[in-house]
Scaffold this motif. Structure first.
Motif, PDB file in Angstrom:
ATOM      1  N   TRP A  20      34.576  34.279  51.490  1.00 44.88           N
ATOM      2  CA  TRP A  20      35.598  34.383  52.534  1.00 44.88           C
ATOM      3  C   TRP A  20      36.235  35.769  52.526  1.00 44.88           C
ATOM      4  CZ3 TRP A  20      40.893  35.215  52.542  1.00 44.88           C
ATOM      5  CH2 TRP A  20      41.543  34.982  53.757  1.00 44.88           C
ATOM      6  N   LEU A  21      36.593  36.270  51.347  1.00 47.62           N
ATOM      7  CA  LEU A  21      37.180  37.608  51.245  1.00 47.62           C
ATOM      8  C   LEU A  21      36.216  38.668  51.765  1.00 47.62           C
ATOM      9  CD1 LEU A  21      38.912  37.365  47.751  1.00 47.62           C
ATOM     10  CD2 LEU A  21      40.072  37.694  49.951  1.00 47.62           C
ATOM     11  N   GLU A  22      34.940  38.533  51.420  1.00 43.20           N
ATOM     12  CA  GLU A  22      33.931  39.491  51.901  1.00 43.20           C
ATOM     13  C   GLU A  22      33.805  39.427  53.421  1.00 43.20           C
ATOM     14  OE1 GLU A  22      30.574  38.310  49.527  1.00 43.20           O
ATOM     15  OE2 GLU A  22      31.394  39.272  47.731  1.00 43.20           O
ATOM     16  N   GLN A  23      33.833  38.228  53.995  1.00 41.42           N
ATOM     17  CA  GLN A  23      33.756  38.084  55.451  1.00 41.42           C
ATOM     18  C   GLN A  23      34.972  38.695  56.144  1.00 41.42           C
ATOM     19  OE1 GLN A  23      33.263  33.829  55.746  1.00 41.42           O
ATOM     20  NE2 GLN A  23      31.027  33.980  55.839  1.00 41.42           N
ATOM     21  N   GLN A  24      36.124  38.656  55.455  1.00 42.72           N
ATOM     22  CA  GLN A  24      37.341  39.263  56.003  1.00 42.72           C
ATOM     23  C   GLN A  24      37.373  40.772  55.754  1.00 42.72           C
ATOM     24  OE1 GLN A  24      39.370  37.165  57.775  1.00 42.72           O
ATOM     25  NE2 GLN A  24      37.785  35.698  57.242  1.00 42.72           N
ATOM     26  N   GLN A  25      36.334  41.266  55.086  1.00 40.25           N
ATOM     27  CA  GLN A  25      36.217  42.683  54.720  1.00 40.25           C
ATOM     28  C   GLN A  25      37.401  43.139  53.869  1.00 40.25           C
ATOM     29  OE1 GLN A  25      35.533  44.696  58.452  1.00 40.25           O
ATOM     30  NE2 GLN A  25      33.385  44.060  58.476  1.00 40.25           N
ATOM     31  N   ILE A  26      37.759  42.300  52.903  1.00 39.95           N
ATOM     32  CA  ILE A  26      38.854  42.591  51.984  1.00 39.95           C
ATOM     33  C   ILE A  26      38.255  42.990  50.644  1.00 39.95           C
ATOM     34  CG2 ILE A  26      40.819  41.601  50.746  1.00 39.95           C
ATOM     35  CD1 ILE A  26      41.190  39.756  53.229  1.00 39.95           C
ATOM     36  N   THR A  27      38.619  44.157  50.177  1.00 37.95           N
ATOM     37  CA  THR A  27      38.137  44.657  48.899  1.00 37.95           C
ATOM     38  C   THR A  27      38.924  43.988  47.776  1.00 37.95           C
ATOM     39  OG1 THR A  27      37.645  46.780  49.927  1.00 37.95           O
ATOM     40  CG2 THR A  27      37.766  46.732  47.521  1.00 37.95           C
ATOM     41  N   PHE A  28      38.206  43.500  46.770  1.00 37.32           N
ATOM     42  CA  PHE A  28      38.861  42.824  45.660  1.00 37.32           C
ATOM     43  C   PHE A  28      38.060  43.050  44.387  1.00 37.32           C
ATOM     44  CE2 PHE A  28      35.749  39.914  47.338  1.00 37.32           C
ATOM     45  CZ  PHE A  28      35.217  39.267  46.236  1.00 37.32           C
ATOM     46  N   HIS A  29      38.729  42.813  43.272  1.00 38.95           N
ATOM     47  CA  HIS A  29      38.083  42.860  41.965  1.00 38.95           C
ATOM     48  C   HIS A  29      37.921  41.416  41.502  1.00 38.95           C
ATOM     49  CE1 HIS A  29      37.236  43.727  37.782  1.00 38.95           C
ATOM     50  NE2 HIS A  29      38.248  42.958  37.438  1.00 38.95           N
ATOM     51  N   PHE A  30      36.734  41.070  41.013  1.00 43.67           N
ATOM     52  CA  PHE A  30      36.514  39.739  40.460  1.00 43.67           C
ATOM     53  C   PHE A  30      36.619  39.813  38.945  1.00 43.67           C
ATOM     54  CE2 PHE A  30      33.700  36.446  38.677  1.00 43.67           C
ATOM     55  CZ  PHE A  30      34.418  35.339  39.091  1.00 43.67           C
ATOM     56  N   HIS A  31      37.454  38.946  38.379  1.00 42.64           N
ATOM     57  CA  HIS A  31      37.649  38.887  36.931  1.00 42.64           C
ATOM     58  C   HIS A  31      37.068  37.574  36.427  1.00 42.64           C
ATOM     59  CE1 HIS A  31      40.239  39.863  33.298  1.00 42.64           C
ATOM     60  NE2 HIS A  31      39.710  38.684  33.017  1.00 42.64           N
ATOM     61  N   ASP A  32      35.948  37.658  35.730  1.00 38.42           N
ATOM     62  CA  ASP A  32      35.305  36.477  35.139  1.00 38.42           C
ATOM     63  C   ASP A  32      36.080  36.112  33.880  1.00 38.42           C
ATOM     64  OD1 ASP A  32      33.710  34.635  33.782  1.00 38.42           O
ATOM     65  OD2 ASP A  32      31.832  35.715  34.183  1.00 38.42           O
ATOM     66  N   VAL A  33      36.808  34.997  33.931  1.00 37.25           N
ATOM     67  CA  VAL A  33      37.698  34.630  32.829  1.00 37.25           C
ATOM     68  C   VAL A  33      36.952  34.209  31.569  1.00 37.25           C
ATOM     69  CG1 VAL A  33      39.610  34.048  34.354  1.00 37.25           C
ATOM     70  CG2 VAL A  33      38.012  32.247  33.653  1.00 37.25           C
ATOM     71  N   ARG A  34      35.688  33.877  31.687  1.00 43.66           N
ATOM     72  CA  ARG A  34      34.898  33.563  30.488  1.00 43.66           C
ATOM     73  C   ARG A  34      34.406  34.843  29.817  1.00 43.66           C
ATOM     74  NH1 ARG A  34      31.082  28.818  32.632  1.00 43.66           N
ATOM     75  NH2 ARG A  34      32.411  27.047  32.161  1.00 43.66           N
ATOM     76  N   ALA A  35      33.953  35.783  30.607  1.00 44.27           N
ATOM     77  CA  ALA A  35      33.380  37.015  30.066  1.00 44.27           C
ATOM     78  C   ALA A  35      34.450  37.985  29.569  1.00 44.27           C
ATOM     79  CB  ALA A  35      32.520  37.697  31.129  1.00 44.27           C
ATOM     80  N   GLU A  36      35.595  37.982  30.224  1.00 45.53           N
ATOM     81  CA  GLU A  36      36.669  38.912  29.878  1.00 45.53           C
ATOM     82  C   GLU A  36      37.981  38.128  29.796  1.00 45.53           C
ATOM     83  OE1 GLU A  36      38.848  42.824  31.791  1.00 45.53           O
ATOM     84  OE2 GLU A  36      36.995  42.111  32.675  1.00 45.53           O
ATOM     85  N   PRO A  37      38.434  37.829  28.581  1.00 49.63           N
ATOM     86  CA  PRO A  37      39.665  37.037  28.428  1.00 49.63           C
ATOM     87  C   PRO A  37      40.847  37.641  29.184  1.00 49.63           C
ATOM     88  CG  PRO A  37      38.569  37.327  26.317  1.00 49.63           C
ATOM     89  CD  PRO A  37      37.853  38.219  27.294  1.00 49.63           C
TER      90      PRO A  37
END
Length: 117
Positions: A20-37
């Motif tokens: 949804w964010l990509e379709q709205q053309q909104i830049t964001f950072h994804f934080h994988d809570v398992r990989a990076e506490p």
């Protein structure tokens, strides 16, 4: 605008939110809570703003796997430690839009939050 989405990549709701964010053309950072506490200070802010009942997903498999004593900790200051030890307890995804937070994905709620920033 600084936007971070916290979650796990294989969660269907997180995938839907990211799409949804990509379709709205909104830049964001994804934080994988398992990989990076997630730092304790960040979790503490989530709990302060949203409350433990919003941040902790009590319908999750991770919640059901906790014993009664651990579940009681989820409503105290120990909730920070519990969320660090079991990152999949958090309601996903969690959106951080410049310090304003939303747990779970609701496109109308997210749109409103993003427009306020």
């Amino acid at each position: 605008m600084s936007i971070t989405v916290y979650g796990i990549p294989n969660c269907d709701t997180v995938r839907k939110a990211r799409k949804w964010l990509e379709q709205q053309q909104i830049t964001f950072h994804f934080h994988d809570v398992r990989a990076e506490p997630v730092p304790a200070s960040t979790i503490a802010v989530w709990l302060e703003q949203l409350g433990s009942d919003t941040v902790i997903n009590k319908r999750s498999t991770a919640w059901r796997s906790l014993n009664a004593e651990q579940q009681q900790l989820a409503t105290t200051e120990d909730a920070v430690r519990l969320l660090q030890e079991h990152p999949t307890l958090m309601k996903r995804p969690l959106l951080d839009c410049q310090g304003s937070f939303s747990a779970g994905f609701n496109d109308k709620q997210w749109q409103s939050l993003l427009e306020q920033r």
